[in-house]
Design a protein around this motif. Structure first.
Motif, PDB file in Angstrom:
ATOM      1  N   GLU A 133       9.635  -4.737   4.874  1.00 14.85           N
ATOM      2  CA  GLU A 133       8.492  -4.653   3.950  1.00 14.85           C
ATOM      3  C   GLU A 133       7.744  -3.329   4.117  1.00 14.85           C
ATOM      4  N   LEU A 134       7.653  -2.835   5.343  1.00 16.35           N
ATOM      5  CA  LEU A 134       7.033  -1.531   5.552  1.00 16.35           C
ATOM      6  C   LEU A 134       7.829  -0.431   4.850  1.00 16.35           C
ATOM      7  N   TYR A 135       9.143  -0.548   4.881  1.00 19.23           N
ATOM      8  CA  TYR A 135       9.957   0.460   4.198  1.00 19.23           C
ATOM      9  C   TYR A 135       9.823   0.364   2.677  1.00 19.23           C
ATOM     10  N   THR A 136       9.603  -0.828   2.165  1.00 26.82           N
ATOM     11  CA  THR A 136       9.337  -0.965   0.733  1.00 26.82           C
ATOM     12  C   THR A 136       8.057  -0.211   0.365  1.00 26.82           C
ATOM     13  N   LEU A 137       7.017  -0.337   1.183  1.00 29.46           N
ATOM     14  CA  LEU A 137       5.766   0.386   0.942  1.00 29.46           C
ATOM     15  C   LEU A 137       5.958   1.894   1.115  1.00 29.46           C
ATOM     16  N   TYR A 138       6.728   2.281   2.105  1.00 31.66           N
ATOM     17  CA  TYR A 138       7.026   3.701   2.335  1.00 31.66           C
ATOM     18  C   TYR A 138       7.702   4.307   1.104  1.00 31.66           C
ATOM     19  N   ARG A 139       8.689   3.610   0.560  1.00 36.01           N
ATOM     20  CA  ARG A 139       9.382   4.134  -0.619  1.00 36.01           C
ATOM     21  C   ARG A 139       8.441   4.206  -1.819  1.00 36.01           C
ATOM     22  N   ALA A 140       7.554   3.227  -1.931  1.00 32.32           N
ATOM     23  CA  ALA A 140       6.579   3.250  -3.019  1.00 32.32           C
ATOM     24  C   ALA A 140       5.634   4.449  -2.880  1.00 32.32           C
TER      25      ALA A 140
ATOM     26  N   TYR B  34       5.101   7.501  -5.497  1.00 36.38           N
ATOM     27  CA  TYR B  34       3.744   7.868  -5.942  1.00 36.38           C
ATOM     28  C   TYR B  34       3.531   9.375  -5.758  1.00 36.38           C
ATOM     29  N   PHE B  35       3.970   9.909  -4.622  1.00 35.16           N
ATOM     30  CA  PHE B  35       3.798  11.336  -4.349  1.00 35.16           C
ATOM     31  C   PHE B  35       4.607  12.177  -5.340  1.00 35.16           C
ATOM     32  N   ASP B  36       5.843  11.743  -5.631  1.00 37.22           N
ATOM     33  CA  ASP B  36       6.670  12.478  -6.589  1.00 37.22           C
ATOM     34  C   ASP B  36       5.991  12.577  -7.955  1.00 37.22           C
ATOM     35  N   LYS B  37       5.302  11.508  -8.331  1.00 37.39           N
ATOM     36  CA  LYS B  37       4.656  11.465  -9.654  1.00 37.39           C
ATOM     37  C   LYS B  37       3.314  12.177  -9.661  1.00 37.39           C
ATOM     38  N   ASN B  38       2.530  12.036  -8.592  1.00 38.61           N
ATOM     39  CA  ASN B  38       1.137  12.505  -8.586  1.00 38.61           C
ATOM     40  C   ASN B  38       0.884  13.723  -7.697  1.00 38.61           C
TER      41      ASN B  38
ATOM     42  N   SER C  66       0.381  13.849  -4.655  1.00 40.82           N
ATOM     43  CA  SER C  66      -0.541  13.503  -3.577  1.00 40.82           C
ATOM     44  C   SER C  66      -0.238  12.079  -3.150  1.00 40.82           C
ATOM     45  N   TRP C  67      -0.650  11.747  -1.921  1.00 31.85           N
ATOM     46  CA  TRP C  67      -0.412  10.399  -1.428  1.00 31.85           C
ATOM     47  C   TRP C  67      -1.453   9.433  -1.996  1.00 31.85           C
ATOM     48  N   ALA C  68      -1.023   8.197  -2.216  1.00 31.53           N
ATOM     49  CA  ALA C  68      -1.966   7.157  -2.641  1.00 31.53           C
ATOM     50  C   ALA C  68      -2.984   6.920  -1.536  1.00 31.53           C
ATOM     51  N   LYS C  69      -4.222   6.667  -1.944  1.00 33.98           N
ATOM     52  CA  LYS C  69      -5.308   6.432  -0.984  1.00 33.98           C
ATOM     53  C   LYS C  69      -5.518   4.947  -0.693  1.00 33.98           C
ATOM     54  N   SER C  70      -4.887   4.090  -1.500  1.00 33.47           N
ATOM     55  CA  SER C  70      -5.030   2.649  -1.289  1.00 33.47           C
ATOM     56  C   SER C  70      -3.685   1.974  -1.528  1.00 33.47           C
ATOM     57  N   LEU C  71      -3.456   0.873  -0.828  1.00 29.36           N
ATOM     58  CA  LEU C  71      -2.211   0.137  -1.001  1.00 29.36           C
ATOM     59  C   LEU C  71      -2.108  -0.461  -2.399  1.00 29.36           C
ATOM     60  N   GLN C  72      -3.248  -0.750  -3.031  1.00 23.60           N
ATOM     61  CA  GLN C  72      -3.239  -1.328  -4.374  1.00 23.60           C
ATOM     62  C   GLN C  72      -2.626  -0.363  -5.381  1.00 23.60           C
ATOM     63  N   SER C  73      -2.638   0.912  -5.057  1.00 20.15           N
ATOM     64  CA  SER C  73      -2.058   1.917  -5.966  1.00 20.15           C
ATOM     65  C   SER C  73      -0.536   1.902  -5.949  1.00 20.15           C
ATOM     66  N   ILE C  74       0.052   1.338  -4.888  1.00 12.57           N
ATOM     67  CA  ILE C  74       1.512   1.357  -4.776  1.00 12.57           C
ATOM     68  C   ILE C  74       2.124  -0.038  -4.717  1.00 12.57           C
ATOM     69  N   SER C  75       1.292  -1.069  -4.517  1.00 15.75           N
ATOM     70  CA  SER C  75       1.818  -2.429  -4.439  1.00 15.75           C
ATOM     71  C   SER C  75       0.768  -3.412  -4.911  1.00 15.75           C
ATOM     72  N   LYS C  76       1.115  -4.209  -5.900  1.00 12.63           N
ATOM     73  CA  LYS C  76       0.155  -5.150  -6.486  1.00 12.63           C
ATOM     74  C   LYS C  76       0.324  -6.577  -5.973  1.00 12.63           C
ATOM     75  N   LYS C  77       1.361  -6.819  -5.205  1.00 16.34           N
ATOM     76  CA  LYS C  77       1.676  -8.202  -4.839  1.00 16.34           C
ATOM     77  C   LYS C  77       1.340  -8.489  -3.381  1.00 16.34           C
ATOM     78  N   ASN C  78       1.141  -9.766  -3.072  1.00 13.51           N
ATOM     79  CA  ASN C  78       1.027 -10.193  -1.684  1.00 13.51           C
ATOM     80  C   ASN C  78       2.391 -10.078  -1.016  1.00 13.51           C
ATOM     81  N   ILE C  79       2.382  -9.702   0.249  1.00 21.91           N
ATOM     82  CA  ILE C  79       3.633  -9.547   0.984  1.00 21.91           C
ATOM     83  C   ILE C  79       3.766 -10.712   1.946  1.00 21.91           C
TER      84      ILE C  79
END
Length: 357
Positions: free
Chosen positions: A284-291, A295-299, A301-314
């Motif tokens: 699950e950590l690697y899923t967040l890492y890939r997200a 995010y960095f490729d698109k923006n 910059s790194w996301a500042k919150s987990l909600q920006s890269i993952s919307k679901k409960n883990i």
């Protein structure tokens, strides 16, 4: 040793395949119990030692993306003793050919068999070995996956490596049909030592391991095999068949490799191994890492919150994880306290996993 230009072309080849695009197909790694043998295995390519007869074959190899069934079968057996990690590969191939004879050349330009090993399961500082039907070896050390800025040590050698090939048919004879080839390997544990006093033998422990087979379509030119080209003179893409599927055409995502458990029980005995729940937390950590990477490729910059890269409960095995994102000047950490051990697992911006007690 390779020239710098050859190594550069290799790196460009891999990066072209990989980038940061990842699959979220939920591929579950395979596992295998390697039992101990009390007698040193004779490495002659025969695979005729009695203990090999007792060892189980892995499941047949699958396409690297885990979708298609390969055209030809490949399976592996494993054993170990206090000095060596033993691997036996049975490779079905109606046209056994190879022409690369120099050690540490780019062996996957021939059909080959490949071994990937990450002893400490942090996806960094791992090892690769490739061997063709001429028993020509290419061994290398990789400090990080190609998705990061990495260093590949092509002059690293498996000192004391033993390997042998036996061909069921005739090598480089385009006039007949072969059954395939058998590859037998003994890798000394000593090559994985990180210090003089390091006890590297993984007795009753697991390592992350995977196997790959590269298979090319071929042509016969002047009676000799060569890789097949298209109408524009470009080589047709290779087939990549693996033991534990990766979900993408990329072997260099060590977090997806299989689990090999080195049981202290003698071959012929019975042991059990279950992938630890802690490992599922790491997935699950690697899923967040890939997200975060996407995010960095698109923006840029790194996301500042987990909600920006993952919307679901883990949720792992009924337990809800509560990861925390920490940004810093050179990247980020994502950490989570494991509900199964109370250890804190941390993944860094370069994909390395750290475990704090």
């Amino acid at each position: 040793m390779h020239s710098r230009s050859k190594l550069l072309s290799l790196a460009v080849f891999f990066v072209g395949l990989m980038g940061y695009s990842q699959s979220e197909k939920g591929v579950t790694p395979k596992s295998y119990i390697a039992y101990k043998t009390s007698k040193e295995i004779v490495i002659d390519g025969d695979g005729a030692d009695k203990d090999w007869e007792k060892a189980a074959w892995t499941t047949p190899f699958v396409d690297i993306e885990g979708v298609e069934k390969p055209k030809y079968n490949t399976q592996v057996k494993m054993l170990w003793d206090d000095n060596y990690y033993y691997i036996l590969a049975k490779i079905e191939e109606p046209h056994v050919w190879a022409n690369l004879r120099q050690r540490d050349t780019i062996i996957f330009y021939n059909n080959d068999f490949e071994v990937f090993i990450d002893p400490d399961n942090d996806t960094h500082n791992y090892y690769e070995l490739e061997i063709n039907a001429l028993n020509t070896a290419w061994d290398l050390f990789i400090n990080k996956p190609y998705r990061e800025k990495n260093t590949v040590l092509n002059d690293w050698n498996i000192t004391g490596l033993k390997s042998a090939v036996k061909i069921d048919g005739t090598l480089n004879n385009a006039s007949d049909v072969d059954k395939g080839w058998t590859l037998e390997i003994a890798i000394p544990w000593s090559v994985y030592k990180t210090s003089y006093f390091d006890d590297i033998v993984p007795k009753d422990k697991f390592w992350k391991v995977n196997f790959s087979r590269v298979n090319w379509q071929h042509s016969v030119v002047d009676g000799k095999y060569e890789r097949k080209k298209d109408s524009e003179g470009k080589f047709l893409p290779e087939y990549n068949w693996v033991w534990s599927p990766m979900g993408v055409i990329n072997m260099h995502e060590p977090e997806k490799w299989a689990y090999v458990y080195f049981s202290s029980k003698e071959i012929g005995g019975q042991d059990t191994f279950t992938i630890p729940q802690e490992e599922k937390v790491k997935w699950e950590l690697y899923t967040l890492y890939r997200a975060q990477k996407r995010y960095f490729d698109k923006n840029k910059s790194w996301a500042k919150s987990l909600q920006s890269i993952s919307k679901k409960n883990i949720v792992v095995d009924g337990k809800t994880l509560k990861p925390v994102l920490e940004n810093h000047s050179s990247g980020f950490n994502i950490l989570v306290k494991s509900p199964f051990s109370n250890k804190t697992l941390i993944i860094k911006e370069d994909g390395k996993i750290i475990t704090n007690e």
